[in-house]
Design a protein around this motif. Structure first.
Motif, mmCIF file in Angstrom:
data_model
loop_
_atom_site.group_PDB
_atom_site.id
_atom_site.type_symbol
_atom_site.label_atom_id
_atom_site.label_comp_id
_atom_site.label_asym_id
_atom_site.label_seq_id
_atom_site.Cartn_x
_atom_site.Cartn_y
_atom_site.Cartn_z
ATOM 1 N N PHE A 188 45.090 51.962 32.814
ATOM 2 C CA PHE A 188 43.668 51.691 33.053
ATOM 3 C C PHE A 188 42.795 52.710 32.336
ATOM 4 C CE2 PHE A 188 39.666 51.646 35.297
ATOM 5 C CZ PHE A 188 39.467 50.307 35.590
ATOM 6 N N ILE A 205 45.326 44.843 30.552
ATOM 7 C CA ILE A 205 44.094 45.425 31.086
ATOM 8 C C ILE A 205 43.049 45.554 29.983
ATOM 9 C CG2 ILE A 205 43.071 47.468 32.140
ATOM 10 C CD1 ILE A 205 45.647 47.940 33.624
ATOM 11 N N SER A 256 38.523 43.343 35.911
ATOM 12 C CA SER A 256 39.773 43.656 35.197
ATOM 13 C C SER A 256 41.009 43.342 36.026
ATOM 14 C CB SER A 256 39.796 45.144 34.806
ATOM 15 O OG SER A 256 38.690 45.493 34.022
ATOM 16 N N ILE A 294 45.153 43.702 35.495
ATOM 17 C CA ILE A 294 45.909 44.616 36.351
ATOM 18 C C ILE A 294 47.088 43.888 36.982
ATOM 19 C CG2 ILE A 294 45.792 45.986 38.458
ATOM 20 C CD1 ILE A 294 42.899 46.655 37.731
#
Length: 300
Positions: free
Chosen positions: A101, A189, A223, A227
């Protein structure tokens, strides 16, 4: 006067013909092998051959000593092995999620040039250019008892004796997993973040939201598809891996994949198939739980 309109029947037939090649490949290389593994898991075997038939002996052997609670209340080997495998899965998932991330956020929102984004993204894929085994072995001269890390720490006076747990331990296994599979988290991501409308960020800023509030209330929810997809990739790979645990764990750490590999090496294919079916069931339940959080088909 009413006119009858006839639907073109050829359009439906053409769609079926277009889907037929992919369906055939999916059935031949995915459904058929799974069906064979399921079938073999109910066969019997001896030291020399598999005996076709139907028996639950393999599944009973997998959970031997588990259903009765074991001696002294200790967990059976199967439960301990699954807990160990799940432990690695959760630890690797958490670390790859944080790293993936962070890298994706930097590439998507702090690198303004499209060319620079492409270059940096390609750099993230460099680990795929070499074999997993080579990348794992590269850690040995760094983390070994007389490796580079221990030598530097001793020369700096930070430690008096070499640190034993740097190699052939749970630490080295998790480190190798994170090194190998973080890219599987970065790619989905980053793809989700690149699809976020930048005007939403501007609206959040105009509303007085701080950077952390924008991150938590805007970027993270938008997002979540990436994920979840990255989480599925990482968890499923780690759950079934046996090479990384074998090499980086010094053949001393148990995992479900390692047990299956050992059983196949001893020609205990029905027992290994039963373990594989159970592992597949556990992984499918994890995937089902993850996909309940977001409708991936609608979001993509």
């Amino acid at each position: 006067m009413t006119t009858l309109t006839r639907k073109p029947s050829g359009r439906g037939i053409a769609a079926w013909w277009q889907a037929l090649p992919l369906t055939a490949v999916f059935a031949l290389f995915f459904l058929l092998p799974l069906a064979l593994v399921l079938m073999v898991s109910f066969w019997d075997y001896n030291q020399y051959e598999m005996l076709p038939g139907f028996t639950l002996k393999n599944y009973l052997n997998v959970f031997e000593g588990c259903l009765g609670g074991g001696d002294g209340g200790d967990m059976c080997v199967t439960f301990k092995t699954y807990l160990s495998t799940l432990k690695f899965g959760v630890m690797v998932w958490a670390l790859t999620l944080v790293i993936g991330f962070t890298v994706s956020y930097f590439l998507a929102f702090h690198v303004r040039s499209t060319g620079a984004q492409v270059v940096l993204f390609v750099i993230c894929t460099i680990p795929f250019w070499t074999s997993n085994v080579i990348r794992m072995i590269a850690w040995v001269p760094l983390l070994g008892r007389h490796g580079l890390v221990n030598d530097v720490l001793q020369q700096l006076g930070l430690v008096q004796q070499p640190i034993e747990w740097l190699l052939f331990s749970s630490f080295s296994v998790v480190l190798a997993f994170v090194h190998l599979f973080t890219t599987f988290m970065i790619v989905p991501i980053f793809n989700s973040m690149m699809r976020i409308d930048r005007s939403l960020l501007e609206a959040a800023a105009d509303s007085g939201a701080s950077a952390w509030q924008t991150l938590w209330n805007v970027i993270v929810p938008l997002s979540r598809t990436g994920i979840i997809i990255g989480s599925i990739f990482v968890i499923t790979i780690v759950m079934g891996d046996f090479v990384t645990i074998g090499v980086m764990g010094g053949q001393q750490i148990a995992s479900v994949g390692k047990i299956i590999q050992v059983q196949t090496s001893y020609l205990q294919f029905p027992l290994a198939a039963a373990n594989a079916v159970i592992l597949l069931s556990v992984v499918l339940m994890i995937i089902w739980a993850l996909t309940r959080m977001v409708d991936i088909r609608r979001e993509l």
